[in-house]
Design a protein around this motif. Sequence first.
Motif, PDB file in Angstrom:
ATOM      1  N   PHE A 259       0.881  -1.171   0.000  1.00 20.79           N
ATOM      2  CA  PHE A 259       0.000   0.000   0.000  1.00 20.79           C
ATOM      3  C   PHE A 259       0.916   1.217   0.000  1.00 20.79           C
ATOM      4  CE2 PHE A 259      -2.378  -3.406   2.012  1.00 20.79           C
ATOM      5  CZ  PHE A 259      -3.602  -3.341   1.365  1.00 20.79           C
ATOM      6  N   ARG A 260       0.857   2.015  -1.061  1.00 17.88           N
ATOM      7  CA  ARG A 260       1.812   3.105  -1.224  1.00 17.88           C
ATOM      8  C   ARG A 260       1.096   4.451  -1.354  1.00 17.88           C
ATOM      9  NH1 ARG A 260       6.928   1.432  -1.950  1.00 17.88           N
ATOM     10  NH2 ARG A 260       7.224  -0.788  -2.450  1.00 17.88           N
ATOM     11  N   ASN A 261       1.853   5.491  -1.011  1.00 22.65           N
ATOM     12  CA  ASN A 261       1.337   6.844  -1.174  1.00 22.65           C
ATOM     13  C   ASN A 261       1.517   7.277  -2.618  1.00 22.65           C
ATOM     14  OD1 ASN A 261       0.198   9.306  -0.325  1.00 22.65           O
ATOM     15  ND2 ASN A 261       1.299   9.203   1.617  1.00 22.65           N
ATOM     16  N   THR A 262       0.996   8.459  -2.940  1.00 16.22           N
ATOM     17  CA  THR A 262       1.044   8.921  -4.331  1.00 16.22           C
ATOM     18  C   THR A 262       2.470   9.138  -4.825  1.00 16.22           C
ATOM     19  OG1 THR A 262       0.696  11.167  -3.495  1.00 16.22           O
ATOM     20  CG2 THR A 262      -1.232   9.981  -4.291  1.00 16.22           C
ATOM     21  N   ASP A 263       3.414   9.350  -3.906  1.00 14.02           N
ATOM     22  CA  ASP A 263       4.810   9.528  -4.312  1.00 14.02           C
ATOM     23  C   ASP A 263       5.566   8.208  -4.367  1.00 14.02           C
ATOM     24  OD1 ASP A 263       5.013   8.931  -1.658  1.00 14.02           O
ATOM     25  OD2 ASP A 263       6.088  10.757  -1.071  1.00 14.02           O
ATOM     26  N   GLY A 264       4.850   7.111  -4.133  1.00 16.57           N
ATOM     27  CA  GLY A 264       5.464   5.792  -4.227  1.00 16.57           C
ATOM     28  C   GLY A 264       6.014   5.244  -2.928  1.00 16.57           C
ATOM     29  N   THR A 265       6.092   6.066  -1.894  1.00 12.42           N
ATOM     30  CA  THR A 265       6.645   5.573  -0.635  1.00 12.42           C
ATOM     31  C   THR A 265       5.670   4.605   0.037  1.00 12.42           C
ATOM     32  OG1 THR A 265       5.801   7.545   0.473  1.00 12.42           O
ATOM     33  CG2 THR A 265       8.087   7.585  -0.238  1.00 12.42           C
ATOM     34  N   LEU A 266       6.240   3.679   0.810  1.00  8.56           N
ATOM     35  CA  LEU A 266       5.467   2.608   1.421  1.00  8.56           C
ATOM     36  C   LEU A 266       4.660   3.103   2.618  1.00  8.56           C
ATOM     37  CD1 LEU A 266       5.104  -0.549   1.297  1.00  8.56           C
ATOM     38  CD2 LEU A 266       6.793  -0.625   3.157  1.00  8.56           C
ATOM     39  N   ALA A 287      -4.441   5.929   8.549  1.00 12.37           N
ATOM     40  CA  ALA A 287      -4.792   6.545   7.275  1.00 12.37           C
ATOM     41  C   ALA A 287      -3.691   7.512   6.858  1.00 12.37           C
ATOM     42  CB  ALA A 287      -6.115   7.279   7.392  1.00 12.37           C
ATOM     43  N   PRO A 288      -3.209   7.393   5.619  1.00  4.41           N
ATOM     44  CA  PRO A 288      -2.143   8.302   5.175  1.00  4.41           C
ATOM     45  C   PRO A 288      -2.643   9.727   5.047  1.00  4.41           C
ATOM     46  CG  PRO A 288      -2.970   7.023   3.335  1.00  4.41           C
ATOM     47  CD  PRO A 288      -3.625   6.463   4.557  1.00  4.41           C
ATOM     48  N   THR A 314       5.038 -12.645  -9.471  1.00  3.96           N
ATOM     49  CA  THR A 314       6.446 -12.250  -9.384  1.00  3.96           C
ATOM     50  C   THR A 314       6.584 -10.732  -9.282  1.00  3.96           C
ATOM     51  OG1 THR A 314       6.579 -12.199 -11.799  1.00  3.96           O
ATOM     52  CG2 THR A 314       7.210 -14.260 -10.709  1.00  3.96           C
ATOM     53  N   GLU A 315       5.499 -10.025  -9.583  1.00  3.89           N
ATOM     54  CA  GLU A 315       5.495  -8.567  -9.496  1.00  3.89           C
ATOM     55  C   GLU A 315       4.726  -8.109  -8.257  1.00  3.89           C
ATOM     56  OE1 GLU A 315       7.131  -6.627 -11.569  1.00  3.89           O
ATOM     57  OE2 GLU A 315       7.789  -8.337 -12.780  1.00  3.89           O
ATOM     58  N   GLU A 316       5.152  -6.995  -7.704  1.00  5.05           N
ATOM     59  CA  GLU A 316       4.465  -6.440  -6.539  1.00  5.05           C
ATOM     60  C   GLU A 316       3.055  -5.992  -6.923  1.00  5.05           C
ATOM     61  OE1 GLU A 316       6.311  -3.430  -3.695  1.00  5.05           O
ATOM     62  OE2 GLU A 316       4.874  -2.172  -4.773  1.00  5.05           O
ATOM     63  N   ILE A 317       2.085  -6.387  -6.108  1.00  2.00           N
ATOM     64  CA  ILE A 317       0.713  -5.898  -6.282  1.00  2.00           C
ATOM     65  C   ILE A 317       0.601  -4.602  -5.491  1.00  2.00           C
ATOM     66  CG2 ILE A 317      -1.727  -6.378  -5.922  1.00  2.00           C
ATOM     67  CD1 ILE A 317      -1.004  -9.365  -6.083  1.00  2.00           C
ATOM     68  N   THR A 318       0.399  -3.487  -6.196  1.00  2.00           N
ATOM     69  CA  THR A 318       0.460  -2.169  -5.566  1.00  2.00           C
ATOM     70  C   THR A 318      -0.922  -1.527  -5.507  1.00  2.00           C
ATOM     71  OG1 THR A 318       2.689  -1.858  -6.442  1.00  2.00           O
ATOM     72  CG2 THR A 318       1.519   0.116  -5.666  1.00  2.00           C
ATOM     73  N   TYR A 319      -1.246  -1.011  -4.328  1.00  2.00           N
ATOM     74  CA  TYR A 319      -2.456  -0.211  -4.136  1.00  2.00           C
ATOM     75  C   TYR A 319      -2.000   1.211  -3.789  1.00  2.00           C
ATOM     76  CZ  TYR A 319      -4.792  -4.745  -3.809  1.00  2.00           C
ATOM     77  OH  TYR A 319      -5.271  -6.006  -4.067  1.00  2.00           O
ATOM     78  N   THR A 320      -2.446   2.192  -4.596  1.00  2.00           N
ATOM     79  CA  THR A 320      -1.987   3.577  -4.415  1.00  2.00           C
ATOM     80  C   THR A 320      -3.083   4.423  -3.789  1.00  2.00           C
ATOM     81  OG1 THR A 320      -0.563   3.361  -6.350  1.00  2.00           O
ATOM     82  CG2 THR A 320      -1.030   5.599  -5.581  1.00  2.00           C
ATOM     83  N   ALA A 321      -2.716   5.208  -2.805  1.00  2.00           N
ATOM     84  CA  ALA A 321      -3.684   6.045  -2.081  1.00  2.00           C
ATOM     85  C   ALA A 321      -4.339   7.055  -3.019  1.00  2.00           C
ATOM     86  CB  ALA A 321      -3.002   6.774  -0.930  1.00  2.00           C
ATOM     87  N   VAL A 322      -5.620   7.324  -2.743  1.00  2.00           N
ATOM     88  CA  VAL A 322      -6.388   8.325  -3.488  1.00  2.00           C
ATOM     89  C   VAL A 322      -6.829   9.411  -2.518  1.00  2.00           C
ATOM     90  CG1 VAL A 322      -8.523   8.762  -4.772  1.00  2.00           C
ATOM     91  CG2 VAL A 322      -7.192   6.693  -5.224  1.00  2.00           C
TER      92      VAL A 322
END
Length: 667
Positions: A259-266, A287-288, A314-322
């Motif tokens: 679960f990452r922020n809009t800038d990609g940080t974890l 909550a971010p 094999t790839e990271e499953i990424t959820y990005t904050a909205v």
Amino acid sequence: MSLKVTGAKTEYFVGEKFSKEGMVVTAVKSDGSEEVVDDYRVSPSKALKLDDKSVTVIYEDIEFNLPITVRAIGVTGLELDVTSIELQVNGKKQITATVSPENATEKGCKYTSKNTAIATVNNAGLVSAVAVGETEITVETIGLGSDGKAISKTVKVSVKSTATTGLEIDVDDITLKKGETKQIGVTVLPTNASNKKVIFTSSNPSVASVSDTGLVTAKAVGEATITVATDAKDEHGVAFTKGFKVTVIDDSVKFAVAFRNTDGTLIQGYKADEVTVGEIPAFNASAPRKAADANGVYVFRGFDKEIVPYVASTEEITYTAVYQTRQYTVNEMSLKQVGDKLIYEVVGSSASDQTKFELRNMIKGGNWTTETLKLDEPMSYKEDGSWVLRANLLDEGNAFIKNNLGTPYIGKFRVEGTDKDEDLKALIRNDAKRYRHTADGEVIEINTLPDDWDGVTDYDSLSEEFKNAIPAPTWDGLNISYQETTVVANGIEYKLYANGDTWNCVSLIANKEGAIDATVTPKSADVELIDNKPYYVVNGEFTGEYTIDQYQKAYGINLQHHGNIGWSDWDYVLGDKTNKFDFDKTLSSFDTTTHQFTAKFLMDPELFSGAVDGVFLVHSVLNGAELDNMKITAGNNGPFIAGGHQYEILKNNDTWTICCLKVSAVA
């Protein structure tokens, strides 16, 4: 034939009505004979304006234009609510000017600043502090006095620096891979503080360093604490500080789900051995946040796609904050009586540099009409940058509220220059109400699911829009501070309360004092002569178990002159459609078993002393609110004569087909 007018008053001030006192109107006939007449009319009959140059006297089909002079009412005084103002830089203060007399033709003022580099003032008297120093604001009446000069006064303005009261940062503890960076967003409070400088330090720069602008760089595996401190100090000489922990992990670490922020940080991550195939990864971190900027305050709305059961990859499953932008915050709402005013007050603050807001109310249900409230005074600002809007609900400019009694008004709000209304929401969402959001943060709601819905039950019956949206893990309630209040003014109950529908808005409702939760449905109407007195009789149905005293207080009728039968205006007999004729309890009946009623209303002959073939539309009034026009069955009684008038019931011939009362003078 011609007219001759003598003895009339011809000089007036603005706002006066033409006076017939002393005026003699003579009809001069073609044979030269003269006759003094008194059944003439004058136009205009309303308050005179500055550009009115004559009054027309009308007798039969003959008109006579009487020249008149209308003069402006000059100003005699100017009072200001302040003589001096002390502000902090960027602070605002409203100057309220009162021009006398109350009926002066021109009551406006113009405002000027002696030194706009220190403080400016707008056309409405709102002073804005620009820089430390002193200056003067001059307030001058636009209207002139009897000497032909304006009246002016000055207000001293002293501007001081704005003290810092705290700070906020947009992160909690964070995790970075070696080599990653993270920009820290900082907000110094208040937002108009004079000294916005902050200082960043790291407890272990070899693990995580931080630049003067707040850019954190992960250098080596380990932990460090980043501290943010204000350059400004409190009254004890201590800076305001915030700190957070940075955990740096090896850059070879891979996450299966992140679960990452809009800038990609974890924000939160799961390694491959920490998540099971088929398991829905739980997002349970705090909550971010995203720092406020020129676009406003950002509210976390969830992630860019639905959180689904884990499938090995094999790839990271990424959820990005909205995030969603919120431009304003409403903090308090209240309803209170102040002297002869009923003040509806909204206090809030703005995340961006908005200069003006509109306070609006929308009728709930029906036509959903939205009206802008007339403010009791110009929008004012406090020294901390928050703003205050006040409307006097008893002002005639806000009469639409009392003219729609029994109808809830939902609080609305609009920023100047936009065309979008915002709800004044009061409460956190009820958990039973289901909501999702699109990837850009737009919320989609549905409120028909059972309280124990787990996301699957009854899923097929949902709209495709709702199915395709993303579950949101949080909802931002505005948490307006308000108190449920009922104030009685001029026989009307005004109530501020939380509306119980899906919006959870702060609402306002106005009712006649003694209102009851009932409906009254007229079915037929007739006229009846009782003890040689004329009565208008209504038969119908009702709901609710109330006494006849309560129904008499809440229910009645009103009569409106029919404009197509020679009346110049569609005036109500009682002057206001919220007023009503009361039925005679001794002759009327409300049967609580069958819920049938017969209401008999005495028609006072004095009310129709000027009526000649007068037709009156009859309206039903409940709790002071006019219901639908009485499109009901007309009876067959009458006509009959009482008190020198003939009364009969009839069906109006125009498009409404309203049941009407006809009153005719009898010679």
